[in-house]
Design an enzyme around this catalytic site. Structure first.
Site, PDB file in Angstrom:
ATOM      1  CD  GLU A  79      -1.510  -0.389   3.659  1.00  0.00           C
ATOM      2  OE1 GLU A  79      -2.015   0.577   3.916  1.00  0.00           O
ATOM      3  OE2 GLU A  79      -1.534  -1.464   4.139  1.00  0.00           O
ATOM      4  CB  CYS A 111      -2.181  -4.875   6.754  1.00  0.00           C
ATOM      5  SG  CYS A 111      -1.973  -3.230   6.965  1.00  0.00           S
ATOM      6  CB  THR A 152       1.403   2.232  14.964  1.00  0.00           C
ATOM      7  OG1 THR A 152       0.729   3.329  14.088  1.00  0.00           O
ATOM      8  CG2 THR A 152       0.822   2.247  16.491  1.00  0.00           C
ATOM      9  CB  SER A 201      -8.770   0.624  13.140  1.00  0.00           C
ATOM     10  OG  SER A 201      -7.891  -0.302  12.374  1.00  0.00           O
ATOM     11  CG  HIS A 233      -1.818  -7.101  10.304  1.00  0.00           C
ATOM     12  ND1 HIS A 233      -0.621  -6.358  10.116  1.00  0.00           N
ATOM     13  CD2 HIS A 233      -2.576  -6.048  10.612  1.00  0.00           C
ATOM     14  CE1 HIS A 233      -0.756  -5.220   9.873  1.00  0.00           C
ATOM     15  NE2 HIS A 233      -1.964  -4.896  10.097  1.00  0.00           N
ATOM     16  CE  LYS A 242      -5.423  -3.412  23.526  1.00  0.00           C
ATOM     17  NZ  LYS A 242      -5.797  -1.953  23.087  1.00  0.00           N
ATOM     18  CB  SER A 308      -7.772  -1.308   7.405  1.00  0.00           C
ATOM     19  OG  SER A 308      -7.263  -1.520   8.693  1.00  0.00           O
TER      20      SER A 308
END
Length: 392
Positions: A79, A111, A152, A201, A233, A242, A308
């Site tokens: 991307e 991604c 990030t 997100s 990812h 998480k 995304s």
């Protein structure tokens, strides 16, 4: 017939920022970046590196002449493309001297792109068992200085050689996948930085993981106990944890301990490189395989890919016998340990320099970049790539 990953390598630029120092400069508690986000360092791409050069440098270390002759498909997932029309794969095809009788294309879905490329490669090899496919995931993650997404950022590339009878991992069938039209992260054509709705997100990432995991279990009959490890990812490494914690209770205590311990190893490289978009999942896989010396042949590894916009997929791979003989552990360790730390002011200067929309007519200082393949400049709106000691 087994089809999967025969070789895998990666590249990241020679510069990085320490997250403790970035936190201090942004007047943020360092624990928020180091623990809350899960990042320790962030690779910084100089103007001599772009998606093409990083991918070429990643592939350079794993390809032999026999590979170059058998590769008949180059699939470049990114991307961070450099042209709205011409595929980045064509530049890499030339730089690496790959068989001219080959397809070369570029694919995009945030991604998720490299995962799409792997499945395209798998289908091609199923029809052409003697073929090899080079899959590239290469990106520069950019959100802007002093933004919520700055921590990030990152830069790097993963190169994967797909083949029949792979020596590292055989990709299993079936996969589970899911698509929704959402706006959690995007980069319009007129912007050189991404836009993100961070909390939204995160919610989507976790819900997509739960969705495809449930699908996968129904399709295969497999459960948590059947997996040695999950790889994710990792736009930032805390996010994968998480997601894992939402399903970890499905396993017995021993299984939970194994999965959590392996997750820590799988995020080690990502913690010091940062987000590399399309290559992130496969950098995590590489980190696991190179740092866990106890994984045995036949072990099953789960892989969660998320792009995304959004597409998610869960699939799995089986570790092949003697896979460690075909990894580049020492080389990758040296790549990471030999990087040079830049101060915050130098990082900001590099960021601004590489943000320029019009770089035509400029020459770049490739003598300062230790990489073999570099971007030397732009002339008449054409990028000039250099293979050092052998200008191409």
């Amino acid at each position: 017939m087994k089809i999967g990953i025969d070789k895998i390598g990666f590249y990241t630029p020679h510069l990085y920022v320490d997250m403790n120092k970035l936190a201090d400069a942004r007047k943020v508690e360092p624990e928020k970046f180091i623990i809350g986000i899960g990042q320790e360092k962030m690779s910084v791409p100089p103007i001599t590196q772009d998606a093409v050069t990083m991918a070429a440098n990643a592939a350079l270390e794993i390809l032999e002449e026999s590979d170059r002759e058998k590769i008949d498909y180059v699939i470049f997932a990114t991307e961070s493309g450099i042209d709205h029309s011409k595929a980045a794969a064509i530049y890499v095809h030339r730089l690496l001297g790959i068989n001219p009788n080959a397809r070369s294309i570029e694919v995009k879905e945030a991604c998720y792109g490299a995962t799409a490329a792997i499945h395209i490669a798998k289908g091609h090899i199923a029809l052409n068992p003697e073929s090899k496919v080079l899959v590239l995931g290469s990106d520069i993650s950019r959100y802007g200085l002093n933004t919520s997404g700055e921590v990030t950022q990152g830069a790097g590339a993963v190169a994967i050689l797909m083949s029949a009878n792979p020596r590292i991992i055989a990709i299993e069938d079936p996969s589970a996948y899911h698509t929704e039209d959402v706006m959690d992260f995007w980069r319009p054509l007129y912007s050189n930085v991404a836009f993100v709705q961070g909390k939204y997100s995160v919610e989507l990432y976790i819900s997509f993981f739960q969705n495809v995991w449930e699908q996968y279990k129904k399709k295969t009959g497999l459960e948590l106990k059947d997996f040695e490890s999950f790889c994710f990812h990792l736009p930032y490494t805390r996010l994968g944890l998480k997601a894992l914690k939402t399903v970890i209770d499905e396993g017995a205590e021993e299984e939970q301990e194994r999965l959590l311990a392996n997750f820590e190893l799988s995020r080690s490289y990502n913690k010091v490189v940062g987000n590399i978009y399309t290559g992130s999942l496969y950098l995590s896989l590489l980190s696991l395989l190179e740092l866990n010396t106890d994984i045995k042949a036949g072990a099953r590894i789960g892989l969660f890919s998320y792009g995304s916009g959004a597409v998610g997929e869960f699939f799995s791979g089986i570790v092949e016998p003697d896979y460690r003989d075909f990894l580049y552990v020492e080389r990758h360790g040296k790549l990471l340990s030999s990087r040079r730390e830049v101060c915050i002011s130098e990082y900001e200067e590099i960021f601004q320099e590489t943000s320029l929309a019009d770089i035509s007519g400029k020459k770049f200082p490739i003598e300062k970049d230790p990489a073999v393949i570099c971007l030397a400049g732009v002339k008449d709106h054409m990028r000039e790539y250099v293979y050092k000691c052998n200008e191409i």
